[in-house]
Design an enzyme around this catalytic site. Structure first.
Site, PDB file in Angstrom:
ATOM      1  N   LYS A 172     -16.490  10.489  48.516  1.00  0.00           N
ATOM      2  CA  LYS A 172     -15.511  11.575  48.667  1.00  0.00           C
ATOM      3  C   LYS A 172     -14.998  11.554  50.093  1.00  0.00           C
ATOM      4  O   LYS A 172     -15.671  11.043  50.984  1.00  0.00           O
ATOM      5  CB  LYS A 172     -16.188  12.925  48.406  1.00  0.00           C
ATOM      6  CG  LYS A 172     -15.212  14.035  48.073  1.00  0.00           C
ATOM      7  CD  LYS A 172     -14.859  14.030  46.611  1.00  0.00           C
ATOM      8  CE  LYS A 172     -13.792  15.031  46.260  1.00  0.00           C
ATOM      9  NZ  LYS A 172     -13.643  15.174  44.802  1.00  0.00           N
ATOM     10  N   ASP A 198      -7.599  15.400  45.266  1.00  0.00           N
ATOM     11  CA  ASP A 198      -8.480  16.569  45.079  1.00  0.00           C
ATOM     12  C   ASP A 198      -7.645  17.738  45.630  1.00  0.00           C
ATOM     13  O   ASP A 198      -6.406  17.631  45.671  1.00  0.00           O
ATOM     14  CB  ASP A 198      -9.820  16.389  45.835  1.00  0.00           C
ATOM     15  CG  ASP A 198     -10.871  17.418  45.434  1.00  0.00           C
ATOM     16  OD1 ASP A 198     -11.508  17.245  44.387  1.00  0.00           O
ATOM     17  OD2 ASP A 198     -11.043  18.430  46.149  1.00  0.00           O
TER      18      ASP A 198
HETATM   19  P1  NDP Z   1      -5.096  21.855  43.881  1.00  0.00           P
HETATM   20  O1  NDP Z   1      -4.901  21.695  45.337  1.00  0.00           O
HETATM   21  O2  NDP Z   1      -4.099  21.324  42.941  1.00  0.00           O
HETATM   22  O3  NDP Z   1      -5.296  23.410  43.516  1.00  0.00           O
HETATM   23  C1  NDP Z   1      -6.309  24.146  44.105  1.00  0.00           C
HETATM   24  C2  NDP Z   1      -6.250  25.564  43.579  1.00  0.00           C
HETATM   25  O4  NDP Z   1      -7.417  26.263  43.996  1.00  0.00           O
HETATM   26  C3  NDP Z   1      -5.077  26.351  44.128  1.00  0.00           C
HETATM   27  O5  NDP Z   1      -4.700  27.329  43.208  1.00  0.00           O
HETATM   28  C4  NDP Z   1      -5.683  26.986  45.383  1.00  0.00           C
HETATM   29  O6  NDP Z   1      -5.010  28.144  45.830  1.00  0.00           O
HETATM   30  C5  NDP Z   1      -7.066  27.316  44.904  1.00  0.00           C
HETATM   31  N1  NDP Z   1      -7.986  27.290  46.063  1.00  0.00           N
HETATM   32  C6  NDP Z   1      -8.298  26.217  46.821  1.00  0.00           C
HETATM   33  N2  NDP Z   1      -9.127  26.547  47.806  1.00  0.00           N
HETATM   34  C7  NDP Z   1      -9.332  27.865  47.666  1.00  0.00           C
HETATM   35  C8  NDP Z   1     -10.098  28.794  48.384  1.00  0.00           C
HETATM   36  N3  NDP Z   1     -10.835  28.427  49.452  1.00  0.00           N
HETATM   37  N4  NDP Z   1     -10.091  30.086  47.946  1.00  0.00           N
HETATM   38  C9  NDP Z   1      -9.354  30.453  46.856  1.00  0.00           C
HETATM   39  N5  NDP Z   1      -8.593  29.607  46.140  1.00  0.00           N
HETATM   40  C10 NDP Z   1      -8.592  28.339  46.540  1.00  0.00           C
HETATM   41  O7  NDP Z   1      -6.535  21.238  43.581  1.00  0.00           O
HETATM   42  P2  NDP Z   1      -7.167  20.767  42.191  1.00  0.00           P
HETATM   43  O8  NDP Z   1      -6.655  21.612  41.082  1.00  0.00           O
HETATM   44  O9  NDP Z   1      -7.035  19.303  42.119  1.00  0.00           O
HETATM   45  O10 NDP Z   1      -8.715  21.079  42.438  1.00  0.00           O
HETATM   46  C11 NDP Z   1      -9.325  22.295  42.015  1.00  0.00           C
HETATM   47  C12 NDP Z   1     -10.832  22.083  41.903  1.00  0.00           C
HETATM   48  O11 NDP Z   1     -11.089  21.072  40.923  1.00  0.00           O
HETATM   49  C13 NDP Z   1     -11.552  21.602  43.159  1.00  0.00           C
HETATM   50  O12 NDP Z   1     -12.862  22.130  43.175  1.00  0.00           O
HETATM   51  C14 NDP Z   1     -11.625  20.090  42.967  1.00  0.00           C
HETATM   52  O13 NDP Z   1     -12.671  19.513  43.715  1.00  0.00           O
HETATM   53  C15 NDP Z   1     -11.901  20.041  41.472  1.00  0.00           C
HETATM   54  N6  NDP Z   1     -11.607  18.786  40.799  1.00  0.00           N
HETATM   55  C16 NDP Z   1     -10.375  18.209  40.872  1.00  0.00           C
HETATM   56  C17 NDP Z   1     -10.119  17.036  40.182  1.00  0.00           C
HETATM   57  C18 NDP Z   1      -8.767  16.410  40.170  1.00  0.00           C
HETATM   58  O14 NDP Z   1      -8.604  15.407  39.455  1.00  0.00           O
HETATM   59  N7  NDP Z   1      -7.775  16.923  40.871  1.00  0.00           N
HETATM   60  C19 NDP Z   1     -11.169  16.358  39.419  1.00  0.00           C
HETATM   61  C20 NDP Z   1     -12.408  17.085  39.329  1.00  0.00           C
HETATM   62  C21 NDP Z   1     -12.606  18.250  40.021  1.00  0.00           C
HETATM   63  P3  NDP Z   1      -4.185  28.098  47.209  1.00  0.00           P
HETATM   64  O15 NDP Z   1      -2.918  27.365  46.879  1.00  0.00           O
HETATM   65  O16 NDP Z   1      -3.967  29.519  47.570  1.00  0.00           O
HETATM   66  O17 NDP Z   1      -5.042  27.372  48.203  1.00  0.00           O
HETATM   67  O1  2IT Z   2     -13.793  15.662  41.940  1.00  0.00           O
HETATM   68  C1  2IT Z   2     -13.272  14.703  41.322  1.00  0.00           C
HETATM   69  O2  2IT Z   2     -13.855  14.140  40.384  1.00  0.00           O
HETATM   70  C2  2IT Z   2     -11.928  14.279  41.720  1.00  0.00           C
HETATM   71  N1  2IT Z   2     -11.335  14.883  42.612  1.00  0.00           N
HETATM   72  C3  2IT Z   2     -11.302  13.079  41.067  1.00  0.00           C
HETATM   73  C4  2IT Z   2     -11.806  11.802  41.676  1.00  0.00           C
HETATM   74  C5  2IT Z   2     -11.116  10.534  41.232  1.00  0.00           C
HETATM   75  O3  2IT Z   2     -11.446   9.510  41.838  1.00  0.00           O
HETATM   76  O4  2IT Z   2     -10.282  10.533  40.322  1.00  0.00           O
END
Ligand code: NDP
Ligand code: 2IT
Length: 458
Positions: A139, A179
């Site tokens: 990561k 992420d």
């Molecule tokens: P994005 O940046 O697309 O969206 C993040 C969302 O979470 C936004 O709505 C944001 O609001 C909110 N958020 C982030 N930080 C905070 C905080 N400290 N407090 C409150 N709200 C917060 O990210 P993703 O959707 O990609 O990721 C969301 C989660 O999913 C994370 O935990 C990530 O690690 C996990 N994840 C993502 C994957 C992927 O493929 N993208 C795969 C597996 C897991 P704001 O805009 O106000 O910050």
């Molecule tokens: O937390 C996760 O699994 C991700 N942000 C996706 C990682 C990836 O390599 O697609």
């Protein structure tokens, strides 16, 4: 975000192997509270497997798995549109290459520090193992805050970040993706700079690429879709389905948006979404086209959703968990669902909780769900669809092929069923039926530990 204080492993007093190991991890990784939390959650479930497989103890698998193979920290200087210079910190933690090249996303958020990157990298090891795909765990990210920055500023930041990171990457070495704060736009700038520096169009070095230049259909949707597919499997094992269920989703980013989409396709009504300013409740069901327009096209805030839709109400400065629901999908960030939230959800009759985000539920809240008999899916199982589809993207890049949406989505569904079933049967085999935390941790750990034994002391 509130984090859990350091303390001894609960229920582990009887386990003479694990407790001193955890104490040593606390001592050697001081101040990294999210990393401690993630390690503790895994270690406290491994007692039964260590009892059956003493060779893992003899080979010091736990000590080795908790120590990243390599940790990179670097300076990222860049200049904003006014010519002012900023200095951020970049990270890449290459945790485990036992099953394949390091694989895991990059997070750009002001809260990013080494402890957060290590918790995410540690989770990624087991998550990636559970997918059954040949990918190790890693990561990275930066404490850079993309909010309010222009496209040109984002591009300069990404170019500076990749100018340092490129020497550590490669399709057989380390393959980042997105992420929080890193989506298609950032992956484009990062890929462009990698290509320029190396003079190689090495498609497999990053995933989440644009569809016209090596990206894969379904990668954008995969994490949210996969999380809902996993939820459907959990409900199916209890004789229920998602059809007609009322769902609360937190977040409004990539994972939340496509969790909402798949839940709606399966007949559920999603009544909430949120961002760090507050949440929206929409009793008629979220209008996804409007949410996508505001969030994906406009990079706006959820407050705007309520301004534009009469049925919706915006509640500032609060989380979504007071809203009654049958299924809760935390899809924002770590430690966003606390014990009091879990008690409220249980009181309101929640049946299933699946983590779209990484570690969004505090350990105390997980215990509330488990003691109440709520089906609870940890992130390393429920959100593995994203990285699994990244591995499918790598497969397509390696064979210079591209698959249809329908074929790729079917592969994703198969993978999520496989993860569900292996967590379910592993939990049963080790004496904790229905406990997906135990199932996910042990199933992932065994795969990695067996590979480590086979590959010798490295
Ligand atoms: P994005 O940046 O697309 O969206 C993040 C969302 O979470 C936004 O709505 C944001 O609001 C909110 N958020 C982030 N930080 C905070 C905080 N400290 N407090 C409150 N709200 C917060 O990210 P993703 O959707 O990609 O990721 C969301 C989660 O999913 C994370 O935990 C990530 O690690 C996990 N994840 C993502 C994957 C992927 O493929 N993208 C795969 C597996 C897991 P704001 O805009 O106000 O910050
Ligand atoms: O937390 C996760 O699994 C991700 N942000 C996706 C990682 C990836 O390599 O697609």
């Amino acid at each position: 975000m509130q984090a859990t204080p350091d303390s001894a492993v609960p229920h582990a007093a009887e386990n003479r192997v694990i407790e001193p190991l955890y104490a040593e991890i606390l001592r050697r990784n001081q101040g990294e509270k999210e990393f401690h939390q993630a390690v503790r959650e895994v270690l406290e479930t491994l007692g039964p497997v260590l009892a059956q497989r003493p060779e893992f103890v003899d080979a010091r698998i736990i000590e080795r798995i908790c120590e990243p193979e390599r940790q990179l920290i670097f300076r990222v200087p860049w200049s904003d549109d006014s010519g002012d210079i900023h200095v951020n910190r970049g990270f890449r933690v290459e945790f485990s290459s036992s099953l394949g090249p390091y694989k895991g996303g990059l997070r750009f958020h002001p809260s990013v520090n080494l402890g957060i990157v290590k918790f995410l990298g540690f989770e990624q090891i087991f998550k990636n193992a559970l997918t059954g795909m040949p990918i190790g765990g890693g990561k990275g990210g930066s404490d850079f805050d993309p909010k309010g920055r222009s496209d040109a500023e984002i591009m300069r930041f990404c170019q500076s970040f990749m100018t340092e990171l490129h020497r550590h990457l490669g399709e057989y070495t380390d393959v980042p993706a997105g992420d929080i704060g890193v989506g298609g736009r950032e992956i484009g700038y990062l890929f462009g700079q990698y290509k320029r520096i190396t003079n190689r169009f090495e498609s497999g070095v990053l995933t989440g690429k644009g569809l016209g230049w090596g990206g894969a259909l379904v990668r954008t949707e995969a994490t949210g879709y996969g999380c809902v597919m996993f939820t459907a499997e959990m409900l199916r094992s209890r004789g229920e389905s998602l059809d007609g269920q009322r769902i609360a989703v937190s977040g409004s980013g990539n994972v939340a948006i496509y969790a909402i989409e798949k839940a709606q396709q399966l007949g559920a009504t999603v009544v909430t979404c949120s961002d760090s300013d507050g949440y929206v409740v929409d009793e008629k069901g979220i209008d996804l086209a409007l949410l996508k327009e505001i969030k994906e096209a406009g990079r706006g805030r959820v407050a705007e959703y309520a301004e534009r839709r009469a049925e919706a109400v915006f509640v500032p400065g609060a989380g979504v968990w007071d809203v009654p629901c049958d299924v809760a999908l935390p899809c924002a960030t770590q430690n966003e669902l606390h014990e009091a939230d879990a008690l409220t959800l249980v009181r309101n009759g929640v049946k299933a909780v699946a983590e779209g985000a990484n570690m969004p539920t505090t350990p105390e809240a997980v215990r509330v769900f488990q003691e109440a008999g709520v089906a609870f899916a940890p992130g390393k199982a429920a959100n593995a669809g994203g990285v699994a589809t990244s591995a499918l993207e790598m497969q397509q890049n390696a064979s210079r092929d591209s698959w249809t949406f329908a074929h790729t989505e079917e592969r994703l569904a198969e993978i999520m069923r496989h993860i569900h079933d292996s967590c379910y049967t592993t939990a049963e085999r080790y004496g904790s039926p229905g406990n997906y935390v135990v199932g996910a941790n042990i199933a992932g750990f065994e795969l990695v530990a067996d590979a480590m034994l086979a590959q010798g002391l490295i």
